[in-house]
Design a protein around this motif. Structure first.
Motif, short mmCIF file in Angstrom:
data_model
loop_
_atom_site.label_atom_id
_atom_site.label_comp_id
_atom_site.label_asym_id
_atom_site.label_seq_id
_atom_site.Cartn_x
_atom_site.Cartn_y
_atom_site.Cartn_z
N ARG A 69 14.89 25.94 -31.77
CA ARG A 69 14.81 26.43 -30.40
C ARG A 69 14.48 27.93 -30.37
O ARG A 69 14.95 28.67 -31.24
N PRO A 70 13.70 28.37 -29.38
CA PRO A 70 13.45 29.81 -29.24
C PRO A 70 14.76 30.55 -28.98
O PRO A 70 15.68 30.01 -28.36
N MET A 71 14.82 31.79 -29.42
CA MET A 71 16.05 32.57 -29.28
C MET A 71 15.77 33.86 -28.53
O MET A 71 15.17 34.79 -29.08
N PRO A 72 16.15 33.93 -27.26
CA PRO A 72 15.96 35.16 -26.48
C PRO A 72 17.00 36.21 -26.81
O PRO A 72 18.05 35.93 -27.40
N HIS A 73 16.70 37.44 -26.39
CA HIS A 73 17.58 38.61 -26.50
C HIS A 73 17.94 38.91 -27.96
O HIS A 73 19.10 39.13 -28.31
N VAL A 74 16.90 38.94 -28.78
CA VAL A 74 17.04 39.43 -30.16
C VAL A 74 16.22 40.72 -30.26
O VAL A 74 15.07 40.77 -29.79
N ALA A 75 16.78 41.74 -30.88
CA ALA A 75 16.11 43.03 -31.00
C ALA A 75 15.03 42.98 -32.08
O ALA A 75 15.28 42.51 -33.20
N VAL A 76 13.83 43.47 -31.73
CA VAL A 76 12.72 43.56 -32.68
C VAL A 76 12.16 44.97 -32.63
O VAL A 76 11.87 45.49 -31.54
N GLU A 77 12.03 45.60 -33.78
CA GLU A 77 11.50 46.96 -33.87
C GLU A 77 10.05 46.94 -34.32
O GLU A 77 9.69 46.24 -35.27
N LEU A 78 9.24 47.74 -33.62
CA LEU A 78 7.86 47.98 -34.03
C LEU A 78 7.80 49.35 -34.70
O LEU A 78 8.19 50.36 -34.10
N GLY A 79 7.35 49.38 -35.95
CA GLY A 79 7.18 50.64 -36.66
C GLY A 79 5.73 51.09 -36.59
O GLY A 79 4.81 50.33 -36.93
#
Length: 390
Positions: A69-79
Motif C-alpha cells: 500500500r502507498p504510505m503518505p506523510h513520509v519525509a523525503v529529502e532532495l539533495g
C-alpha cells in the motif's frame, strides 16, 4: 435635398466594416493550421515532477508487489548539486514530488547536475528495499515538459514497522516469550511495569508470573506491532473463548467515497458514534496508513467517544488502531469495557499516523466497549475482531 440625405461618409464606411467582418468569418483553416507540430529544438517553459514512491511493505519481502500500500506523510529529502536540501512529504498516493523546470527558477530542481533523494522513515520503521538513498544526474532537455530530465529514474522504497510485543504488568512480575521457532526468552520489565520485546511474524506465547501465579496469552504477530491489554495479575484457568469469530473491516457498508455511520446490528453488535469511510475521503494520512484490509476504515466521529455494545456477552479480541491525522501523533487511545454495569477492563494505547498497532485486547464476556481519545482526535480503526455466542 434628396442627395443631401445620403451622407457620402456613411455610404463608404459601412460597407467597408461589413466587408472586413465577412472576410474574418470566411477564413478557413486546414489540418496544418489546427494540428501544428512543435518546434522541438526550443524550450517548453513548463514544469514537471521528479518523484519517488514510498510504500508499506506489508509482507516485508523488499519488493513492491500485490497487496502493498502507498504510505503518505513520509519525509523525503532532495539533495541539490550545491549541497542544499529540500524536504517534501509523500502524498496520499505515496509519492514525494519535487517540481522541475529550467525556466521557472523558483522550483526545487532548476539546474542540471547531480541530485539525490533520501527517504527518512518515521520512528519505529525500517527500509525493506535497501534503497533509502537514490542518486541521478539531471540534464537539460529542451522541449520536454520541464526542459530537464533525470538520467536514471527512481525505484519504489518499502517501509515496514519494527515488530514488537509490548504491554504492562504489575511491578515485580516476570515475563517470558516463546516465539514461532519454539525458543523461550525472558524479557526485561521496567520499574513502571512496562515491557517491550522485538518480535517476528507468527504465533507467540507470552507468560507472566507474579505472586506464584502464571498467566499465558497466545497471540499472532502480523503486519504491525502488538500491544497487549493489561494483565490482571490473577492466576487460575482462563475463560473459554466464545465460538463464533467475526472480523469486520467496514468494507461492506458503502461503495461510495462518502461517510456512513455504522448502524446497530452490523456484524451482530450495536454501534454508537462510529463512522466508516473510504480511506482517502479526507486528507488525513493516518486513515490510509492504518487501513490493513480493503479500502475502508472506521473512526470515532468528531473525535468523541464511540461504543460497541450488545445485550448478549461478546469477546473483544482486538483491532488495528492509528491516529487519523499527523497533527495527532502520539494521541492516547483509551479503551474501557463493562459487563453490564460493572467495569471489567481498561487500557491505554499510544497512536501514530504513520501506521497502526494491533491492540490484543482479550476482553472476555463484555457487554459494552467504549473507544475514546484523550484529546478528542479521531482514532482510525480496522479489522475489528470479536467473538459471539450461539
Amino acid at each position: 435635398m434628396t442627395r443631401g440625405l445620403f451622407f457620402s461618409g456613411a455610404l463608404v464606411v459601412a460597407p467597408a466594416i461589413g466587408l472586413a467582418m465577412f472576410c474574418d468569418a470566411a477564413r478557413a483553416g486546414g489540418a496544418k493550421d489546427y494540428y501544428t507540430k512543435r518546434a522541438w529544438g526550443s524550450f517548453n517553459g513548463g514544469q514537471m515532477n521528479t518523484s519517488i514512491l514510498v510504500f508499506r511493505d506489508l509482507n516485508r519481502n523488499g519488493v513492491y508487489d500485490l497487496g502493498d500500500r502507498p504510505m503518505p506523510h513520509v519525509a523525503v529529502e532532495l539533495g541539490k548539486p550545491n549541497g542544499d536540501t529540500v524536504m517534501r512529504w509523500t502524498n496520499a498516493g505515496g509519492f514525494a514530488n519535487f517540481r522541475m523546470s529550467v525556466t521557472q527558477r523558483d522550483l526545487e530542481v532548476v539546474d542540471p547536475g547531480h541530485y539525490s533523494l533520501r527517504v527518512v522513515p518515521p520512528p519505529g520503521w525500517s527500509i525493506t528495499t535497501g534503497n533509502a538513498s537514490q542518486e541521478s544526474d539531471y540534464v537539460v532537455s529542451p522541449g520536454s515538459p520541464g526542459d530537464m530530465i533525470a538520467c536514471a529514474t527512481t525505484h519504489p522504497v518499502g517501509l515496514a514497522p519494527d515488530l514488537t510485543i509490548s504491554g504492562a504488568v504489575a511491578a515485580g512480575s516476570r515475563i517470558s516469550f516463546t516465539g514461532p521457532d519454539g525458543v523461550t526468552a525472558a524479557a526485561k520489565v521496567e520499574p513502571d511495569g512496562w515491557f517491550s520485546a522485538p518480535a517476528t511474524p507468527g504465533e507467540w506465547l507470552v507468560d507472566v508470573s507474579a505472586d506464584g501465579a502464571t498467566q499465558r496469552r497466545k497471540i499472532v504477530v502480523g503486519g504491525a506491532p502488538v500491544v497487549l491489554s493489561a494483565f490482571s495479575g490473577k492466576g487460575g484457568p482462563a475463560e473459554e473463548p466464545l465460538p463464533e469469530q467475526h472480523v469486520v473491516g467496514f468494507d461492506d457498508l458503502l461503495t461510495t467515497s462518502g461517510v456512513f455511520e455504522i448502524p446497530s446490528g452490523y456484524g451482530g453488535l450495536n454501534w454508537y458514534n462510529l463512522v466508516a469511510m473510504h480511506q482517502r475521503f479526507t486528507d488525513g494520512p493516518g486513515y490510509v496508513n492504518t487501513t490493513m484490509s480493503g479500502e475502508f476504515i472506521a473512526y470515532n466521529s468528531s473525535g468523541h467517544p464511540a461504543q460497541a455494545f450488545s445485550d448478549k456477552p461478546f469477546d473483544f479480541e482486538g483491532a488495528y488502531f492509528g491516529a487519523g491525522w499527523n497533527d495527532a501523533e502520539g494521541e492516547t487511545l483509551v479503551l474501557k469495557a463493562w459487563r453490564g454495569d460493572q467495569p471489567a477492563y481498561e487500557d491505554q494505547v499510544v497512536l501514530s499516523a504513520s501506521g497502526p498497532v494491533y491492540f490484543a485486547a482479550d476482553y472476555m464476556r463484555i457487554t459494552r466497549l467504549e473507544i475514546r481519545t484523550q484529546h478528542h482526535w479521531q482514532a482510525a480503526i480496522d479489522d475489528f475482531a470479536y467473538r459471539t455466542g450461539p
